[in-house]
Design a protein around this motif. Structure first.
Motif, PDB file in Angstrom:
ATOM      1  N   GLY A 149      25.273   5.640   1.103  1.00 50.23           N
ATOM      2  CA  GLY A 149      23.919   5.284   1.512  1.00 50.23           C
ATOM      3  C   GLY A 149      23.794   4.899   2.976  1.00 50.23           C
ATOM      4  O   GLY A 149      22.690   4.904   3.515  1.00 50.23           O
ATOM      5  N   ASP A 150      24.901   4.548   3.650  1.00 52.09           N
ATOM      6  CA  ASP A 150      24.826   4.137   5.053  1.00 52.09           C
ATOM      7  C   ASP A 150      24.424   5.292   5.966  1.00 52.09           C
ATOM      8  O   ASP A 150      23.656   5.101   6.906  1.00 52.09           O
ATOM      9  N   ARG A 151      24.933   6.474   5.681  1.00 50.56           N
ATOM     10  CA  ARG A 151      24.552   7.645   6.485  1.00 50.56           C
ATOM     11  C   ARG A 151      23.055   7.882   6.350  1.00 50.56           C
ATOM     12  O   ARG A 151      22.350   8.095   7.337  1.00 50.56           O
ATOM     13  N   GLU A 152      22.573   7.831   5.110  1.00 50.15           N
ATOM     14  CA  GLU A 152      21.151   8.058   4.853  1.00 50.15           C
ATOM     15  C   GLU A 152      20.288   7.007   5.544  1.00 50.15           C
ATOM     16  O   GLU A 152      19.226   7.308   6.078  1.00 50.15           O
ATOM     17  N   LYS A 153      20.748   5.744   5.544  1.00 48.33           N
ATOM     18  CA  LYS A 153      19.995   4.676   6.203  1.00 48.33           C
ATOM     19  C   LYS A 153      19.924   4.924   7.708  1.00 48.33           C
ATOM     20  O   LYS A 153      18.878   4.722   8.332  1.00 48.33           O
ATOM     21  N   SER A 154      21.026   5.390   8.299  1.00 46.09           N
ATOM     22  CA  SER A 154      21.040   5.708   9.732  1.00 46.09           C
ATOM     23  C   SER A 154      20.066   6.839  10.040  1.00 46.09           C
ATOM     24  O   SER A 154      19.284   6.763  10.991  1.00 46.09           O
ATOM     25  N   LEU A 155      20.114   7.885   9.229  1.00 42.74           N
ATOM     26  CA  LEU A 155      19.229   9.026   9.452  1.00 42.74           C
ATOM     27  C   LEU A 155      17.771   8.638   9.217  1.00 42.74           C
ATOM     28  O   LEU A 155      16.888   9.077   9.957  1.00 42.74           O
ATOM     29  N   ALA A 156      17.524   7.791   8.230  1.00 42.45           N
ATOM     30  CA  ALA A 156      16.156   7.346   7.948  1.00 42.45           C
ATOM     31  C   ALA A 156      15.579   6.523   9.098  1.00 42.45           C
ATOM     32  O   ALA A 156      14.366   6.543   9.339  1.00 42.45           O
ATOM     33  N   SER A 157      16.430   5.817   9.843  1.00 43.17           N
ATOM     34  CA  SER A 157      15.950   5.023  10.980  1.00 43.17           C
ATOM     35  C   SER A 157      15.638   5.900  12.190  1.00 43.17           C
ATOM     36  O   SER A 157      15.033   5.441  13.154  1.00 43.17           O
ATOM     37  N   GLY A 158      16.078   7.171  12.132  1.00 44.30           N
ATOM     38  CA  GLY A 158      15.786   8.098  13.219  1.00 44.30           C
ATOM     39  C   GLY A 158      17.006   8.681  13.906  1.00 44.30           C
ATOM     40  O   GLY A 158      16.866   9.449  14.855  1.00 44.30           O
ATOM     41  N   ALA A 159      18.197   8.326  13.456  1.00 41.65           N
ATOM     42  CA  ALA A 159      19.408   8.875  14.080  1.00 41.65           C
ATOM     43  C   ALA A 159      19.494  10.381  13.828  1.00 41.65           C
ATOM     44  O   ALA A 159      19.072  10.871  12.777  1.00 41.65           O
TER      45      ALA A 159
END
Length: 121
Positions: A79-89
């Motif tokens: 889920g950490d990758r998804e959270k990073s991408l969701a923030s705009g990364a």
């Protein structure tokens, strides 16, 4: 500090100029004060303003909407990758940073940006 030194040193050996900020608020100041930034390596765990909030703040600025941002984190949980991408990364790499993986990721996200789509576009 050790991670910043190691990553900066590695990137500088490839002829890249590296600017550093100790936290997210200062990072935004550095970004605004330096035109021509091609890419941001965003540490997720920073004081004052974490990488997720800083990434979202950068994305909210129209002139940086397409600036590549690579989240760099020791968090490798599901889920950490998804959270990073969701923030705009644009992408995500984990610590300890593998030089080849980072360079490949940088090349990929810079290539996705397209010609003429620099920080000022």
């Amino acid at each position: 500090v050790r991670n910043v030194f190691a990553i900066s040193g590695m990137l500088e050996t490839y002829g890249m100029t590296v600017l550093h900020a100790p936290n997210g608020r200062k990072g935004i100041e550095v970004l605004l004060a330096n035109s021509g930034i091609d890419l941001i390596l965003m540490d997720v765990m920073m004081p004052e303003m974490d990488g997720y909030a800083t990434t979202a703040a950068v994305r909210a600025m129209q002139q940086y909407a397409r600036l590549p941002i690579i989240a760099v984190t020791a968090k490798a949980m599901q889920g950490d990758r998804e959270k990073s991408l969701a923030s705009g990364a644009s992408d995500y790499v984990t610590k300890p940073v593998d030089a080849d993986e980072l360079l490949d990721t940088m090349q990929r996200v810079l290539g996705e940006r397209g010609p003429g789509e620099g920080a000022d576009s």
